[in-house]
Design an enzyme around this catalytic site. Structure first.
Site, PDB file in Angstrom:
ATOM      1  N   ASP A 103       0.864  -1.177   0.000  1.00 51.10           N
ATOM      2  CA  ASP A 103       0.000   0.000   0.000  1.00 51.10           C
ATOM      3  C   ASP A 103       0.912   1.242   0.000  1.00 51.10           C
ATOM      4  O   ASP A 103       1.708   1.441   0.927  1.00 51.10           O
ATOM      5  CB  ASP A 103      -0.861  -0.047   1.273  1.00 51.10           C
ATOM      6  CG  ASP A 103      -1.831   1.129   1.354  1.00 51.10           C
ATOM      7  OD1 ASP A 103      -1.652   2.120   0.611  1.00 51.10           O
ATOM      8  OD2 ASP A 103      -2.761   1.043   2.177  1.00 51.10           O
ATOM      9  N   ASP A 126      -7.758   4.635  -8.940  1.00 49.34           N
ATOM     10  CA  ASP A 126      -9.135   4.102  -8.958  1.00 49.34           C
ATOM     11  C   ASP A 126     -10.119   5.212  -8.580  1.00 49.34           C
ATOM     12  O   ASP A 126      -9.961   5.841  -7.539  1.00 49.34           O
ATOM     13  CB  ASP A 126      -9.243   2.946  -7.963  1.00 49.34           C
ATOM     14  CG  ASP A 126      -8.319   1.802  -8.348  1.00 49.34           C
ATOM     15  OD1 ASP A 126      -8.556   1.176  -9.391  1.00 49.34           O
ATOM     16  OD2 ASP A 126      -7.321   1.575  -7.626  1.00 49.34           O
ATOM     17  N   LYS A 130     -18.785   5.554  -6.824  1.00 45.53           N
ATOM     18  CA  LYS A 130     -20.016   5.675  -5.999  1.00 45.53           C
ATOM     19  C   LYS A 130     -19.738   6.591  -4.822  1.00 45.53           C
ATOM     20  O   LYS A 130     -18.682   6.481  -4.188  1.00 45.53           O
ATOM     21  CB  LYS A 130     -20.438   4.304  -5.472  1.00 45.53           C
ATOM     22  CG  LYS A 130     -20.988   3.407  -6.549  1.00 45.53           C
ATOM     23  CD  LYS A 130     -21.517   2.111  -5.971  1.00 45.53           C
ATOM     24  CE  LYS A 130     -21.983   1.230  -7.103  1.00 45.53           C
ATOM     25  NZ  LYS A 130     -21.793  -0.196  -6.821  1.00 45.53           N
ATOM     26  N   ASP A 162      -9.515   9.764 -15.865  1.00 46.78           N
ATOM     27  CA  ASP A 162     -10.522   9.876 -16.921  1.00 46.78           C
ATOM     28  C   ASP A 162     -11.925   9.973 -16.307  1.00 46.78           C
ATOM     29  O   ASP A 162     -12.912   9.684 -16.963  1.00 46.78           O
ATOM     30  CB  ASP A 162     -10.423   8.702 -17.905  1.00 46.78           C
ATOM     31  CG  ASP A 162     -10.715   7.362 -17.247  1.00 46.78           C
ATOM     32  OD1 ASP A 162     -10.841   7.317 -15.999  1.00 46.78           O
ATOM     33  OD2 ASP A 162     -10.800   6.355 -17.975  1.00 46.78           O
ATOM     34  N   THR A 197      -1.028   4.158 -21.520  1.00 47.36           N
ATOM     35  CA  THR A 197      -1.132   2.793 -20.986  1.00 47.36           C
ATOM     36  C   THR A 197      -2.337   2.100 -21.627  1.00 47.36           C
ATOM     37  O   THR A 197      -3.213   2.763 -22.192  1.00 47.36           O
ATOM     38  CB  THR A 197      -1.330   2.807 -19.453  1.00 47.36           C
ATOM     39  OG1 THR A 197      -2.575   3.449 -19.166  1.00 47.36           O
ATOM     40  CG2 THR A 197      -0.201   3.513 -18.745  1.00 47.36           C
ATOM     41  N   LYS A 198      -2.394   0.790 -21.463  1.00 50.18           N
ATOM     42  CA  LYS A 198      -3.533   0.020 -21.977  1.00 50.18           C
ATOM     43  C   LYS A 198      -4.827   0.545 -21.374  1.00 50.18           C
ATOM     44  O   LYS A 198      -5.849   0.640 -22.031  1.00 50.18           O
ATOM     45  CB  LYS A 198      -3.367  -1.457 -21.592  1.00 50.18           C
ATOM     46  CG  LYS A 198      -2.491  -2.237 -22.531  1.00 50.18           C
ATOM     47  CD  LYS A 198      -3.174  -3.583 -22.873  1.00 50.18           C
ATOM     48  CE  LYS A 198      -2.553  -4.226 -24.084  1.00 50.18           C
ATOM     49  NZ  LYS A 198      -1.316  -4.947 -23.790  1.00 50.18           N
ATOM     50  N   PHE A 199      -4.747   0.893 -20.082  1.00 52.54           N
ATOM     51  CA  PHE A 199      -5.912   1.388 -19.360  1.00 52.54           C
ATOM     52  C   PHE A 199      -6.460   2.654 -20.029  1.00 52.54           C
ATOM     53  O   PHE A 199      -7.650   2.766 -20.315  1.00 52.54           O
ATOM     54  CB  PHE A 199      -5.514   1.689 -17.909  1.00 52.54           C
ATOM     55  CG  PHE A 199      -6.646   2.209 -17.078  1.00 52.54           C
ATOM     56  CD1 PHE A 199      -7.513   1.344 -16.435  1.00 52.54           C
ATOM     57  CD2 PHE A 199      -6.858   3.575 -16.963  1.00 52.54           C
ATOM     58  CE1 PHE A 199      -8.563   1.831 -15.685  1.00 52.54           C
ATOM     59  CE2 PHE A 199      -7.913   4.067 -16.219  1.00 52.54           C
ATOM     60  CZ  PHE A 199      -8.763   3.195 -15.578  1.00 52.54           C
TER      61      PHE A 199
HETATM   62  C1  SAM Z   1      -7.053   2.022 -12.400  1.00 49.03           C
HETATM   63  S1  SAM Z   1      -5.495   1.313 -12.158  1.00 49.03           S
HETATM   64  C2  SAM Z   1      -4.416   2.312 -13.189  1.00 49.03           C
HETATM   65  C3  SAM Z   1      -3.112   1.630 -13.487  1.00 49.03           C
HETATM   66  C4  SAM Z   1      -2.083   2.419 -14.287  1.00 49.03           C
HETATM   67  N1  SAM Z   1      -1.669   3.621 -13.613  1.00 49.03           N
HETATM   68  C5  SAM Z   1      -2.556   2.736 -15.679  1.00 49.03           C
HETATM   69  O1  SAM Z   1      -2.704   3.916 -16.025  1.00 49.03           O
HETATM   70  O2  SAM Z   1      -2.769   1.787 -16.473  1.00 49.03           O
HETATM   71  C6  SAM Z   1      -5.088   1.841 -10.516  1.00 49.03           C
HETATM   72  C7  SAM Z   1      -3.934   1.062  -9.887  1.00 49.03           C
HETATM   73  O3  SAM Z   1      -3.600   1.636  -8.621  1.00 49.03           O
HETATM   74  C8  SAM Z   1      -3.306   0.593  -7.708  1.00 49.03           C
HETATM   75  N2  SAM Z   1      -3.489   1.133  -6.347  1.00 49.03           N
HETATM   76  C9  SAM Z   1      -4.610   1.669  -5.832  1.00 49.03           C
HETATM   77  N3  SAM Z   1      -4.397   2.077  -4.575  1.00 49.03           N
HETATM   78  C10 SAM Z   1      -3.098   1.810  -4.291  1.00 49.03           C
HETATM   79  C11 SAM Z   1      -2.289   1.992  -3.125  1.00 49.03           C
HETATM   80  N4  SAM Z   1      -2.779   2.553  -2.006  1.00 49.03           N
HETATM   81  N5  SAM Z   1      -1.014   1.577  -3.167  1.00 49.03           N
HETATM   82  C12 SAM Z   1      -0.517   0.998  -4.299  1.00 49.03           C
HETATM   83  N6  SAM Z   1      -1.239   0.809  -5.426  1.00 49.03           N
HETATM   84  C13 SAM Z   1      -2.506   1.208  -5.416  1.00 49.03           C
HETATM   85  C14 SAM Z   1      -4.239  -0.523  -8.113  1.00 49.03           C
HETATM   86  O4  SAM Z   1      -3.791  -1.791  -7.658  1.00 49.03           O
HETATM   87  C15 SAM Z   1      -4.228  -0.406  -9.641  1.00 49.03           C
HETATM   88  O5  SAM Z   1      -3.213  -1.195 -10.209  1.00 49.03           O
END
Ligand code: SAM
Length: 218
Positions: A103, A126, A130, A162, A197-199
């Protein structure tokens, strides 16, 4: 004891054999488990950049390849993504990337010294869209206070999302944070320095807009 509110859920997710193998064989080379003296970790004096939530790590690998003069630490909790990143680091033979499976809030709190970072990237955190989940969002006043303490004066914070309502919230809390100065006076243009990124690609295909924010630490 009450469980802390986390900005992620540890999804079981499908992990490929190659990713699982990368986690066991490459982790000793690029993975970091505990306290960080960043200079000792990378074995040199260089700018230290942090990416929080790197997903599959495409942005991290691209930035690290483009800037061998900087060191990059990536933190995420998603094991398949971490396995993928380890394979990419190995394939590109990058010596300036280290990875943590943790984390990021705890890492910032317990591992990173104050004024140790030259740049921080948080791309597509993320959105927890909601209303009852908004408290799980990473970008919050308390988190920014902690982050600001670990960043050097003059360092950069680059965010992208986004999700419009989260973008507006990010702008609002950053504008209220005395440690940060907006580099562009509002949302920023998409910089060529931020890898796709792919996302993001998937979002763009679905017609999502993207909001970038670029701030400098006072
Ligand atoms: C929506 S994804 C976006 C991934 C990447 N940045 C991209 O643009 O493709 C969000 C990522 O943040 C990570 N994440 C969320 N909270 C986190 C935290 N507190 N510490 C580490 N990673 C975290 C999730 O596991 C996830 O892989």
């Amino acid at each position: 004891m009450r469980r802390p509110i986390r900005s992620f859920v540890r999804r079981a997710g499908r992990i490929t054999l190659a990713q699982e193998r990368a986690l066991s064989t490459l982790w000793p080379r690029y993975g970091v488990d505990s306290v960080l003296y960043l200079e000792a970790l990378f074995g040199r004096q260089a700018e230290k950049h942090l990416e929080i939530g790197f997903g599959r790590g495409e942005a991290l690998v691209t930035m690290a390849s483009n800037h061998p003069e900087h060191d990059y630490l990536g933190i995420d909790v998603h094991r398949p993504g971490i396995g993928h990143l380890l394979m990419e680091i190995e394939a590109a033979q990058l010596t300036n990337v280290r990875v943590m499976c943790a984390d990021a809030v705890e890492v910032l709190q317990d591992c990173l010294p104050s004024q140790s970072l030259d740049a921080v990237y948080i791309f597509f955190p993320d959105p927890w869209h909601k209303k009852r989940h908004h408290k799980r969002r990473l970008i919050q006043p308390d988190f920014l206070k902690l982050l600001a303490n670990r960043m050097k004066s003059g360092s950069y914070l680059h965010l992208a999302t986004d999700w419009q309502e989260y973008a507006e919230y990010q702008l609002q809390v950053l504008e209220a944070a005395p440690e940060f100065i907006n580099c562009t006076g509002g949302f920023a243009e998409r910089s060529a320095e931020r890898p796709l990124t792919k996302f993001e690609e998937r979002g763009l295909r679905l017609g999502h807009r993207v909001w970038d924010l670029l701030y400098r630490h006072q």
